[in-house]
Design a protein around this motif. Structure first.
Motif, PDB file in Angstrom:
ATOM      1  N   HIS A  92      -9.487  56.755 -36.365  1.00 16.24           N
ATOM      2  CA  HIS A  92      -8.071  57.095 -36.124  1.00 16.24           C
ATOM      3  C   HIS A  92      -7.705  56.886 -34.664  1.00 16.24           C
ATOM      4  O   HIS A  92      -8.569  56.888 -33.794  1.00 16.24           O
ATOM      5  CB  HIS A  92      -7.823  58.564 -36.495  1.00 16.24           C
ATOM      6  CG  HIS A  92      -8.717  59.518 -35.756  1.00 16.24           C
ATOM      7  ND1 HIS A  92      -9.899  59.991 -36.280  1.00 16.24           N
ATOM      8  CD2 HIS A  92      -8.627  60.052 -34.520  1.00 16.24           C
ATOM      9  CE1 HIS A  92     -10.480  60.782 -35.398  1.00 16.24           C
ATOM     10  NE2 HIS A  92      -9.734  60.838 -34.310  1.00 16.24           N
ATOM     11  N   HIS A  94      -5.309  58.924 -31.857  1.00 23.33           N
ATOM     12  CA  HIS A  94      -4.670  60.222 -31.732  1.00 23.33           C
ATOM     13  C   HIS A  94      -3.160  60.009 -31.747  1.00 23.33           C
ATOM     14  O   HIS A  94      -2.664  59.000 -31.229  1.00 23.33           O
ATOM     15  CB  HIS A  94      -5.108  60.921 -30.440  1.00 23.33           C
ATOM     16  CG  HIS A  94      -6.542  61.352 -30.492  1.00 23.33           C
ATOM     17  ND1 HIS A  94      -7.277  61.686 -29.387  1.00 23.33           N
ATOM     18  CD2 HIS A  94      -7.385  61.506 -31.560  1.00 23.33           C
ATOM     19  CE1 HIS A  94      -8.502  62.018 -29.757  1.00 23.33           C
ATOM     20  NE2 HIS A  94      -8.596  61.912 -31.070  1.00 23.33           N
ATOM     21  N   HIS A 140     -10.968  55.369 -32.670  1.00 20.94           N
ATOM     22  CA  HIS A 140     -12.426  55.532 -32.665  1.00 20.94           C
ATOM     23  C   HIS A 140     -12.946  55.817 -34.062  1.00 20.94           C
ATOM     24  O   HIS A 140     -12.290  56.468 -34.867  1.00 20.94           O
ATOM     25  CB  HIS A 140     -12.850  56.631 -31.690  1.00 20.94           C
ATOM     26  CG  HIS A 140     -11.911  57.797 -31.657  1.00 20.94           C
ATOM     27  ND1 HIS A 140     -10.690  57.744 -31.026  1.00 20.94           N
ATOM     28  CD2 HIS A 140     -11.995  59.034 -32.189  1.00 20.94           C
ATOM     29  CE1 HIS A 140     -10.066  58.898 -31.172  1.00 20.94           C
ATOM     30  NE2 HIS A 140     -10.834  59.708 -31.883  1.00 20.94           N
ATOM     31  N   HIS A 163      -3.845  63.412 -35.404  1.00 21.58           N
ATOM     32  CA  HIS A 163      -4.574  62.263 -35.936  1.00 21.58           C
ATOM     33  C   HIS A 163      -3.630  61.276 -36.601  1.00 21.58           C
ATOM     34  O   HIS A 163      -2.877  61.652 -37.494  1.00 21.58           O
ATOM     35  CB  HIS A 163      -5.630  62.723 -36.944  1.00 21.58           C
ATOM     36  CG  HIS A 163      -6.729  63.498 -36.312  1.00 21.58           C
ATOM     37  ND1 HIS A 163      -6.759  64.866 -36.289  1.00 21.58           N
ATOM     38  CD2 HIS A 163      -7.835  63.084 -35.647  1.00 21.58           C
ATOM     39  CE1 HIS A 163      -7.840  65.272 -35.639  1.00 21.58           C
ATOM     40  NE2 HIS A 163      -8.508  64.208 -35.242  1.00 21.58           N
TER      41      HIS A 163
HETATM   42 NI    NI Z   1     -10.348  61.664 -32.458  1.00 20.62          NI
END
Ligand code: NI
Length: 194
Positions: A92, A94, A140, A163
């Motif tokens: 995901h 942020h 990541h 997320h």
């Molecule tokens: Ni994260």
């Protein structure tokens, strides 16, 4: 000044041997939750039709989603492959992209693959004792390259970061980690779209 919720201190146990907490329930991601995430979706469907196994689990401890708080927990990513692609987390960005994250590997062997919206890919190897800094703006994903051990990491990030799974679910990562000649190899994702 930013108003933040005052909460009490807390202590939560995470078992070093399996990453799990006896105090809280984990969130679980099964193979069936990973539809469309792997290059070989036919292999994925075949696996699900045989047995819908657990790919990874992680903790959300309910820390207030505010900038002064820090969310933390463990991720336990089990070993396996779909086709020749290693088991991985969805990955995901942020929602507040300008927020970093820290991972600390407790057990296993794997990689964190990161990419930013400009197309820069970064990859760090995870072994027990290794701490990885995921810089702001990088999506990541953890990837387990071990044949038998789970990849267990502890993470911490700014609790209001949020997320964004949608971007990765829709576009994928630019690079994928596959097994090639018995070794992990980062390849271009043929399904990646702008
Ligand atoms: Ni994260």
């Amino acid at each position: 000044m930013v108003e933040i919720k005052n909460i009490k201190s807390m202590a939560i146990r995470f078992d070093i041997s399996n990453g799990l907490s006896p105090d809280r329930d984990s969130k679980k991601r099964m193979l069936s939750d990973m539809d469309g995430m792997y290059l070989d979706n036919i292999a994925l469907k075949e696996m699900i039709s045989k047995q819908d196994i657990l790919v990874y689990e992680f903790y959300e401890l309910g820390i207030p989603e505010e900038p002064g708080h820090i969310a933390f927990g463990t991720t336990i990513l089990y070993p396996g492959k779909v086709g020749n692609e290693f088991f991985m987390t969805k990955g995901h960005f942020h929602s507040i992209q300008e927020t970093a994250e820290i991972y600390y590997c407790l057990k296993g062997h794997g990689f964190i693959v990161m990419e930013n919206p400009n197309g820069i890919t970064e990859m760090q190897e995870m072994n027990p004792g290794v701490s990885v800094y995921v810089p702001p703006r990088y999506a990541h994903r953890s990837i387990n390259v071990s044949k038998k051990e789970p990849l267990i990491s502890f993470f911490a990030f700014r609790a209001d970061a949020g997320h964004d799974y949608k971007t990765i679910e829709t576009k994928g990562f630019r690079k994928l980690l596959v097994e090639y000649d018995g070794k992990p190899k980062l390849i271009d994702n043929p399904k990646w779209k702008l």
